[in-house]
Scaffold this motif. Structure first.
Motif, PDB file in Angstrom:
ATOM      1  N   ASN A 195     -17.972  28.170  15.328  1.00 45.45           N
ATOM      2  CA  ASN A 195     -19.009  27.919  16.331  1.00 45.45           C
ATOM      3  C   ASN A 195     -18.942  28.928  17.477  1.00 45.45           C
ATOM      4  O   ASN A 195     -19.975  29.320  18.033  1.00 45.45           O
ATOM      5  N   VAL A 196     -17.720  29.382  17.803  1.00 46.24           N
ATOM      6  CA  VAL A 196     -17.572  30.397  18.855  1.00 46.24           C
ATOM      7  C   VAL A 196     -18.119  31.738  18.359  1.00 46.24           C
ATOM      8  O   VAL A 196     -18.856  32.428  19.082  1.00 46.24           O
ATOM      9  N   LYS A 197     -17.790  32.099  17.126  1.00 42.25           N
ATOM     10  CA  LYS A 197     -18.290  33.352  16.553  1.00 42.25           C
ATOM     11  C   LYS A 197     -19.817  33.357  16.515  1.00 42.25           C
ATOM     12  O   LYS A 197     -20.461  34.367  16.836  1.00 42.25           O
ATOM     13  N   GLN A 198     -20.402  32.214  16.137  1.00 43.19           N
ATOM     14  CA  GLN A 198     -21.856  32.127  16.074  1.00 43.19           C
ATOM     15  C   GLN A 198     -22.480  32.258  17.461  1.00 43.19           C
ATOM     16  O   GLN A 198     -23.513  32.919  17.629  1.00 43.19           O
ATOM     17  N   PHE A 199     -21.832  31.637  18.466  1.00 42.41           N
ATOM     18  CA  PHE A 199     -22.339  31.730  19.832  1.00 42.41           C
ATOM     19  C   PHE A 199     -22.304  33.178  20.322  1.00 42.41           C
ATOM     20  O   PHE A 199     -23.261  33.673  20.934  1.00 42.41           O
ATOM     21  N   LEU A 200     -21.205  33.879  20.036  1.00 42.33           N
ATOM     22  CA  LEU A 200     -21.104  35.289  20.420  1.00 42.33           C
ATOM     23  C   LEU A 200     -22.209  36.105  19.752  1.00 42.33           C
ATOM     24  O   LEU A 200     -22.810  36.989  20.376  1.00 42.33           O
ATOM     25  N   LYS A 201     -22.483  35.799  18.494  1.00 36.41           N
ATOM     26  CA  LYS A 201     -23.523  36.539  17.758  1.00 36.41           C
ATOM     27  C   LYS A 201     -24.913  36.201  18.297  1.00 36.41           C
ATOM     28  O   LYS A 201     -25.793  37.072  18.340  1.00 36.41           O
ATOM     29  N   ASP A 202     -25.122  34.956  18.697  1.00 40.07           N
ATOM     30  CA  ASP A 202     -26.413  34.565  19.267  1.00 40.07           C
ATOM     31  C   ASP A 202     -26.667  35.297  20.588  1.00 40.07           C
ATOM     32  O   ASP A 202     -27.799  35.679  20.894  1.00 40.07           O
ATOM     33  N   VAL A 203     -25.590  35.464  21.358  1.00 42.42           N
ATOM     34  CA  VAL A 203     -25.715  36.119  22.669  1.00 42.42           C
ATOM     35  C   VAL A 203     -25.837  37.640  22.512  1.00 42.42           C
ATOM     36  O   VAL A 203     -26.663  38.276  23.186  1.00 42.42           O
ATOM     37  N   TRP A 204     -24.985  38.216  21.642  1.00 41.77           N
ATOM     38  CA  TRP A 204     -24.998  39.671  21.433  1.00 41.77           C
ATOM     39  C   TRP A 204     -25.397  39.958  19.982  1.00 41.77           C
ATOM     40  O   TRP A 204     -24.546  40.218  19.132  1.00 41.77           O
ATOM     41  N   LYS A 205     -26.674  39.902  19.713  1.00 41.73           N
ATOM     42  CA  LYS A 205     -27.181  39.986  18.337  1.00 41.73           C
ATOM     43  C   LYS A 205     -26.860  41.319  17.661  1.00 41.73           C
ATOM     44  O   LYS A 205     -26.678  41.379  16.440  1.00 41.73           O
ATOM     45  N   ASP A 206     -26.830  42.394  18.414  1.00 39.85           N
ATOM     46  CA  ASP A 206     -26.617  43.714  17.817  1.00 39.85           C
ATOM     47  C   ASP A 206     -25.157  44.171  17.858  1.00 39.85           C
ATOM     48  O   ASP A 206     -24.850  45.321  17.528  1.00 39.85           O
ATOM     49  N   THR A 207     -24.286  43.272  18.279  1.00 36.37           N
ATOM     50  CA  THR A 207     -22.859  43.605  18.413  1.00 36.37           C
ATOM     51  C   THR A 207     -22.088  43.166  17.176  1.00 36.37           C
ATOM     52  O   THR A 207     -22.299  42.065  16.660  1.00 36.37           O
ATOM     53  N   GLU A 208     -21.180  44.022  16.709  1.00 37.68           N
ATOM     54  CA  GLU A 208     -20.321  43.643  15.579  1.00 37.68           C
ATOM     55  C   GLU A 208     -19.163  42.799  16.088  1.00 37.68           C
ATOM     56  O   GLU A 208     -18.467  43.191  17.029  1.00 37.68           O
ATOM     57  N   ILE A 209     -18.964  41.622  15.488  1.00 37.44           N
ATOM     58  CA  ILE A 209     -17.887  40.716  15.890  1.00 37.44           C
ATOM     59  C   ILE A 209     -16.727  40.864  14.906  1.00 37.44           C
ATOM     60  O   ILE A 209     -16.894  40.702  13.696  1.00 37.44           O
ATOM     61  N   VAL A 210     -15.547  41.162  15.440  1.00 41.13           N
ATOM     62  CA  VAL A 210     -14.350  41.391  14.617  1.00 41.13           C
ATOM     63  C   VAL A 210     -13.286  40.366  14.985  1.00 41.13           C
ATOM     64  O   VAL A 210     -13.079  40.061  16.162  1.00 41.13           O
ATOM     65  N   ASP A 211     -12.609  39.828  13.976  1.00 37.65           N
ATOM     66  CA  ASP A 211     -11.509  38.879  14.185  1.00 37.65           C
ATOM     67  C   ASP A 211     -10.223  39.527  13.673  1.00 37.65           C
ATOM     68  O   ASP A 211     -10.067  39.754  12.471  1.00 37.65           O
ATOM     69  N   SER A 212      -9.322  39.839  14.594  1.00 40.69           N
ATOM     70  CA  SER A 212      -8.063  40.499  14.234  1.00 40.69           C
ATOM     71  C   SER A 212      -6.952  39.459  14.129  1.00 40.69           C
ATOM     72  O   SER A 212      -6.750  38.656  15.033  1.00 40.69           O
ATOM     73  N   TYR A 213      -6.227  39.482  13.016  1.00 41.13           N
ATOM     74  CA  TYR A 213      -5.133  38.543  12.782  1.00 41.13           C
ATOM     75  C   TYR A 213      -3.799  39.248  13.003  1.00 41.13           C
ATOM     76  O   TYR A 213      -3.506  40.260  12.359  1.00 41.13           O
TER      77      TYR A 213
END
Length: 442
Positions: A246-264
């Protein structure tokens, strides 16, 4: 030479992405056997540990990995001085170094990076990396970017910043190095200060790349959504805690053209894996770590750290393998990671506003002589900080330093109205129902 070493690793690691799955598994096995033999011959702990479990040097070439005994943080803490070939490294010297050198870019003996963390266990651990191993981490970290280039960019970071924490240490590592050239500018935001205080500067800065803890970045996204913040990063890299759907989706909704990366990553291995939009899932770096994924835990072997070898180390992270066998990379694909979530304590600050103390600020708490701790919130204006103290240190001095550190945290957050008690206890036991230790109790 550091930059050239990083470049060498970069091209070597890049080739691995085109290998077959069979070749990657063979490479992982080769690296594992090399590390295992080194640990047995050069690291006092492993020679004693394996010998006491009936494992001889002649068996190391063929013994199945699952027949080797596992280790955990408590074993490392109890035998810390025996985990290094370099016998000048001791727990006492590491603790003195951390106490006297809070700058994350400072090096122990001018050659070792030190990371400290209690993680989700509450037991304080220390993890060391040589500069060569750090170069490897920097090189493999370029995998976070789907279109990595040498173009100069502006970088912003939000997280814990006032100590040897993994994320800020990596973020600042290009400074005073040739690769600093690629930092067109950088901005550091302390998550333990009111986030609102950074918004004007962040608007002026306009980062190309935003990195930090998901909760902090989500807070920035909320200000962006409200029209108070107006930035447009090309890439957002989240790490340090789970990036929930849900957090990833919110970030994508706010910044539609931004690539979201999750680093482990973990303190025990700062390079574990990554999830990118083009990868359609998370991949484990099988050429850097050997993860044995079990139903209730994950066992880690760090394949690149020879300074402090980590062989079959029990993590509380629970990983679920993906059923998708047609991956873009020849690595283990993961659906999800659980077991890392911590509760977030909220308090009413001096201005009557509701604000939080980030769990990682608590997890990375360090005072020499404190072996274990737990944060217990009583209400929105008070908490108890339980500590287990090493018998070697004077109690009064430790308690005073703990209180000073906690006061510093509250002062930064404008929460000096919040009351707390420091309570010395003999031990901090796991939750009776779950059997798991809770760093934060609310």
């Amino acid at each position: 030479m550091s930059f050239l070493t990083t470049v060498h690793y970069y091209y070597s690691l890049r080739k691995n992405l085109n290998y077959s799955r069979k070749k990657i598994l063979a490479l992982r096995e080769k690296k594992f056997r090399k590390l295992l033999k080194y640990a047995y011959k050069k690291i006092p702990f492993y020679k004693d540990f394996y010998t006491s479990n009936g494992i001889k040097e002649s068996m190391l070439e063929e013994i199945p990995i699952y027949e080797l005994p596992t280790i955990n943080k408590n074993l490392i803490v109890a035998n810390f001085d025996k985990f290094f070939k370099d016998n000048q490294i001791t727990k006492n010297k590491v603790e003195d170094f951390l106490k006297n050198n809070p700058n994350p870019t400072s090096l122990l003996f001018n050659k070792y990076h030190v990371i400290h963390s209690s993680g989700s266990t509450g037991t304080v651990g220390y993890y060391l990396y040589s500069e060569k191993e750090w170069d490897f981490i920097k090189a493999i970290s370029t995998r976070m970017f789907s279109n990595f280039t040498l173009k100069r960019k502006k970088y912003a970071f939000i997280g814990a910043v006032d100590g040897h924490y993994a994320a800020i240490s990596l973020f600042l590592s290009p400074l005073n190095q040739p690769e600093e050239f690629f930092y067109k500018g950088y901005m550091v935001m302390d998550i333990n200060k009111p986030i609102k205080s950074y918004l004007k500067d962040l608007n002026d800065f306009q980062p190309d790349n935003l990195t930090g803890y998901p909760f902090g970045i989500r807070s920035l996204a909320q200000f962006q959504n409200e029209g108070i913040l107006n930035i447009h990063p090309e890439v957002i890299v989240c790490g340090g805690e789970p990036l929930l759907k849900n957090v990833k989706q919110f970030l994508k909704d706010v910044w539609k053209d931004t690539e979201i990366v999750d680093s482990y990553a973990t303190s025990e291995s700062l390079a574990m894996g990554v999830s990118r939009e083009d990868l359609k899932g998370m991949y484990i770096y099988d050429d850097a770590v050997y993860l044995e994924i079990q139903e209730d835990k994950t066992i880690l072997t760090n394949l690149y750290n020879y300074t402090q070898p980590i062989v079959r180390y029990e993590l509380t992270d629970i990983l679920k393998k993906s059923k998708d066998n047609e991956g873009k990379w020849p690595f283990t694909k993961i659906e999800q990671i659980t077991g890392r979530n911590e509760l977030i304590p909220f308090f009413i600050n001096e201005n009557g506003e509701k604000d939080f103390i980030h769990p990682i600020v608590i997890a990375e708490f360090f005072v020499k002589g404190v072996a274990k701790f737990q944060f217990v919130q009583k209400d929105q204006s008070s908490f108890v900080f339980k500590i287990v103290v090493s018998q070697k240190e004077p109690l009064d001095e430790i308690v005073e330093e703990v209180r000073n550190k906690l006061n510093d945290i509250l002062e930064k957050k404008k929460m000096q109205n919040v009351n707390f008690d420091v309570k010395i206890v003999e031990d901090i036991k796991p939750d009776e129902k779950t059997g798991k230790y809770k760093l934060i109790v609310i």
